[in-house]
Scaffold this motif. Structure first.
Motif, short mmCIF file in Angstrom:
data_model
loop_
_atom_site.label_atom_id
_atom_site.label_comp_id
_atom_site.label_asym_id
_atom_site.label_seq_id
_atom_site.Cartn_x
_atom_site.Cartn_y
_atom_site.Cartn_z
N GLY A 9 26.29 -48.61 -20.84
CA GLY A 9 26.52 -49.19 -19.51
C GLY A 9 27.30 -50.49 -19.49
N THR A 10 27.85 -50.92 -20.63
CA THR A 10 28.50 -52.23 -20.62
C THR A 10 30.02 -52.18 -20.48
OG1 THR A 10 28.63 -52.26 -23.03
CG2 THR A 10 26.72 -53.31 -22.05
N GLY A 11 30.64 -51.02 -20.67
CA GLY A 11 32.09 -50.92 -20.62
C GLY A 11 32.55 -50.50 -19.23
N THR A 53 19.65 -54.08 -27.92
CA THR A 53 20.69 -53.87 -28.92
C THR A 53 20.26 -52.72 -29.81
OG1 THR A 53 20.93 -56.25 -28.89
CG2 THR A 53 22.16 -55.11 -30.57
N LEU A 54 20.93 -51.59 -29.63
CA LEU A 54 20.51 -50.38 -30.34
C LEU A 54 21.73 -49.48 -30.53
CD1 LEU A 54 17.63 -48.51 -30.68
CD2 LEU A 54 18.73 -47.34 -28.84
N ASP A 55 21.83 -48.86 -31.70
CA ASP A 55 22.89 -47.87 -31.93
C ASP A 55 22.29 -46.49 -31.66
OD1 ASP A 55 24.71 -46.05 -32.97
OD2 ASP A 55 25.31 -47.39 -34.61
N TYR A 56 22.81 -45.80 -30.65
CA TYR A 56 22.18 -44.51 -30.30
C TYR A 56 22.43 -43.42 -31.35
CZ TYR A 56 26.66 -43.78 -27.73
OH TYR A 56 27.97 -43.67 -27.36
N LYS A 57 23.19 -43.74 -32.38
CA LYS A 57 23.33 -42.79 -33.51
C LYS A 57 22.13 -42.88 -34.45
CE LYS A 57 27.42 -43.99 -35.25
NZ LYS A 57 27.75 -45.20 -34.46
N SER A 81 23.42 -41.57 -18.82
CA SER A 81 23.89 -41.38 -20.19
C SER A 81 25.41 -41.26 -20.27
CB SER A 81 23.22 -40.12 -20.75
OG SER A 81 23.96 -39.57 -21.80
N TRP A 82 26.03 -42.27 -20.90
CA TRP A 82 27.44 -42.16 -21.29
C TRP A 82 27.39 -42.27 -22.82
CZ3 TRP A 82 31.97 -40.34 -20.96
CH2 TRP A 82 33.11 -40.96 -21.47
N ILE A 83 27.13 -41.12 -23.43
CA ILE A 83 26.90 -41.08 -24.88
C ILE A 83 27.99 -40.24 -25.51
CG2 ILE A 83 25.33 -40.18 -26.66
CD1 ILE A 83 22.98 -41.08 -24.97
N LEU A 137 34.34 -37.04 -15.42
CA LEU A 137 35.44 -37.96 -15.12
C LEU A 137 36.77 -37.22 -15.20
CD1 LEU A 137 34.21 -40.99 -17.27
CD2 LEU A 137 33.73 -40.49 -14.86
N GLY A 138 37.54 -37.32 -14.16
CA GLY A 138 38.84 -36.65 -14.14
C GLY A 138 39.98 -37.65 -14.17
N PHE A 139 40.99 -37.40 -13.36
CA PHE A 139 42.14 -38.30 -13.28
C PHE A 139 42.62 -38.31 -11.84
CE2 PHE A 139 43.47 -34.06 -14.61
CZ PHE A 139 44.52 -33.76 -13.77
N TRP A 148 44.81 -42.19 -15.38
CA TRP A 148 43.37 -42.12 -15.61
C TRP A 148 42.66 -42.96 -14.56
CZ3 TRP A 148 42.10 -38.18 -18.25
CH2 TRP A 148 42.86 -37.75 -19.33
N LEU A 149 41.38 -42.77 -14.44
CA LEU A 149 40.57 -43.51 -13.47
C LEU A 149 40.43 -44.97 -13.91
CD1 LEU A 149 37.70 -40.88 -13.29
CD2 LEU A 149 39.43 -41.27 -11.51
N THR A 150 40.32 -45.85 -12.93
CA THR A 150 40.01 -47.25 -13.25
C THR A 150 38.49 -47.36 -13.47
OG1 THR A 150 39.60 -47.83 -10.94
CG2 THR A 150 41.87 -48.08 -11.73
N1 LIG Z 1 38.72 -39.47 -17.33
C1 LIG Z 1 38.78 -40.77 -17.48
O1 LIG Z 1 39.38 -41.45 -16.67
C2 LIG Z 1 38.12 -41.38 -18.65
C3 LIG Z 1 37.14 -40.74 -19.36
C4 LIG Z 1 36.56 -41.38 -20.44
C5 LIG Z 1 36.98 -42.64 -20.79
N2 LIG Z 1 37.95 -43.23 -20.07
C6 LIG Z 1 38.46 -44.57 -20.41
O2 LIG Z 1 38.39 -44.75 -21.78
C7 LIG Z 1 37.92 -46.05 -22.04
C8 LIG Z 1 37.16 -46.03 -23.33
O3 LIG Z 1 35.94 -45.34 -23.15
P1 LIG Z 1 34.72 -45.79 -24.02
O4 LIG Z 1 33.58 -44.89 -23.77
O5 LIG Z 1 35.13 -46.02 -25.42
O6 LIG Z 1 34.47 -47.23 -23.46
P2 LIG Z 1 33.39 -47.89 -22.58
O7 LIG Z 1 32.66 -47.12 -21.58
O8 LIG Z 1 34.14 -49.05 -22.09
O9 LIG Z 1 32.33 -48.28 -23.71
C9 LIG Z 1 31.37 -47.39 -24.25
C10 LIG Z 1 29.96 -47.84 -23.92
O10 LIG Z 1 29.06 -47.15 -24.78
C11 LIG Z 1 28.40 -48.09 -25.64
N3 LIG Z 1 28.31 -47.48 -26.96
C12 LIG Z 1 29.32 -46.88 -27.66
N4 LIG Z 1 28.84 -46.43 -28.83
C13 LIG Z 1 27.51 -46.75 -28.88
C14 LIG Z 1 26.49 -46.55 -29.83
N5 LIG Z 1 26.72 -45.92 -31.01
N6 LIG Z 1 25.23 -46.99 -29.56
C15 LIG Z 1 24.97 -47.63 -28.38
N7 LIG Z 1 25.91 -47.83 -27.43
C16 LIG Z 1 27.17 -47.41 -27.67
C17 LIG Z 1 29.29 -49.34 -25.61
O11 LIG Z 1 28.59 -50.50 -25.94
P3 LIG Z 1 28.70 -51.17 -27.43
O12 LIG Z 1 30.13 -51.10 -27.83
O13 LIG Z 1 28.16 -52.54 -27.27
O14 LIG Z 1 27.82 -50.35 -28.31
C18 LIG Z 1 29.71 -49.32 -24.15
O15 LIG Z 1 28.67 -49.77 -23.33
C19 LIG Z 1 37.09 -46.45 -20.84
O16 LIG Z 1 37.13 -47.81 -20.67
C20 LIG Z 1 37.70 -45.66 -19.70
O17 LIG Z 1 38.62 -46.45 -18.97
C21 LIG Z 1 38.53 -42.63 -19.02
#
Ligand SMILES: NC(=O)c1ccc[n+]([C@@H]2O[C@H](COP(=O)([O-])OP(=O)(O)OC[C@H]3O[C@@H](n4cnc5c(N)ncnc54)[C@H](OP(=O)(O)O)[C@@H]3O)[C@@H](O)[C@H]2O)c1
Length: 181
Positions: A9-11, A53-57, A81-83, A137-139, A148-150
């Motif tokens: 939830g932080t990105g 602070t936890l690694d979901y792996k 869940s965004w896993i 998530l689409g576009f 891509w989506l903001t």
């Molecule tokens: N269709 C679309 O438009 C679409 C779809 C997907 C992604 N995107 C884009 O792609 C970019 C990158 O996506 P992203 O998922 O890498 O970035 P994100 O959502 O910005 O970051 C991923 C999130 O998951 C957490 N995370 C990642 N691995 C983890 C782990 N092993 N354990 C615990 N938490 C974990 C991260 O925190 P920590 O790093 O602190 O662990 C962060 O909160 C996004 O910013 C978005 O703009 C676009």
């Protein structure tokens, strides 16, 4: 909502996470990076916020967290869940830990554009006490140009899915697939 957990939830989901912090009694936000988690603090937080602070792996740590949070804060109402697929055991562990909860709960499963929804649904045995909601998530295509989506669009789509309790949400569009950015 009384008790919620947000994974990832932080990105891009930070906007949705901040909204949830304001609308839940107790919320745990999971991520690896402490600094990114701390960005979620604000002066007007109503809820009891826990930054974890936890690694979901790490399967064992994830199970431990789930058990501990239920024991301490009571039954869970919502899991967002965004896993990433690098952690194939994480979602089954979360579902498994909540299988025996008497309380009904909601699982909001956020997926990227290329996620094959039918295959994932076939793989995941959703417990009977769980309302499964998927957000794909689409576009966007604007003036014949695709993008891509903001982060704001993504977070607003997730907020809408939770607020209106939608079973299926597509943020932006998925078709025609050939038009994706
Ligand atoms: N269709 C679309 O438009 C679409 C779809 C997907 C992604 N995107 C884009 O792609 C970019 C990158 O996506 P992203 O998922 O890498 O970035 P994100 O959502 O910005 O970051 C991923 C999130 O998951 C957490 N995370 C990642 N691995 C983890 C782990 N092993 N354990 C615990 N938490 C974990 C991260 O925190 P920590 O790093 O602190 O662990 C962060 O909160 C996004 O910013 C978005 O703009 C676009």
């Amino acid at each position: 909502m009384k008790h919620a957990i947000v994974f990832g939830g932080t990105g891009m989901l930070a906007g949705a996470t901040k909204w949830l912090i304001e609308t839940t009694d107790h919320i745990s936000i999971i991520g690896r990076n402490k600094h990114k988690l701390e960005q979620l603090y604000s002066d007007h937080d109503n809820s009891d916020l826990r930054l974890v602070t936890l690694d979901y792996k790490d399967n064992e740590a994830l199970r431990h967290f789930m058990r501990q949070t239920i024991q301490t804060y009571g039954p869970i109402d919502l899991v967002v869940s965004w896993i990433h697929s690098v952690a194939p055991d994480a979602i089954p562990i979360i579902l498994d830990e909540l299988t025996h909860q008497e309380h009904q709960w909601r699982f909001v499963h956020i997926k990227g554009s290329s996620h094959d929804l039918s295959s994932i649904l076939a793989e995941i045995p959703v417990p009977r006490n769980c309302r499964y909601c998927d957000v794909q998530l689409g576009f966007k295509v604007e003036a014949n140009v695709s993008r891509w989506l903001t982060h704001k669009e993504i977070s607003n789509g997730v907020i809408s899915a939770i607020h209106y309790d939608k079973k299926k949400t597509v943020v932006g569009i998925l078709y025609p697939w050939s038009k994706r950015p």
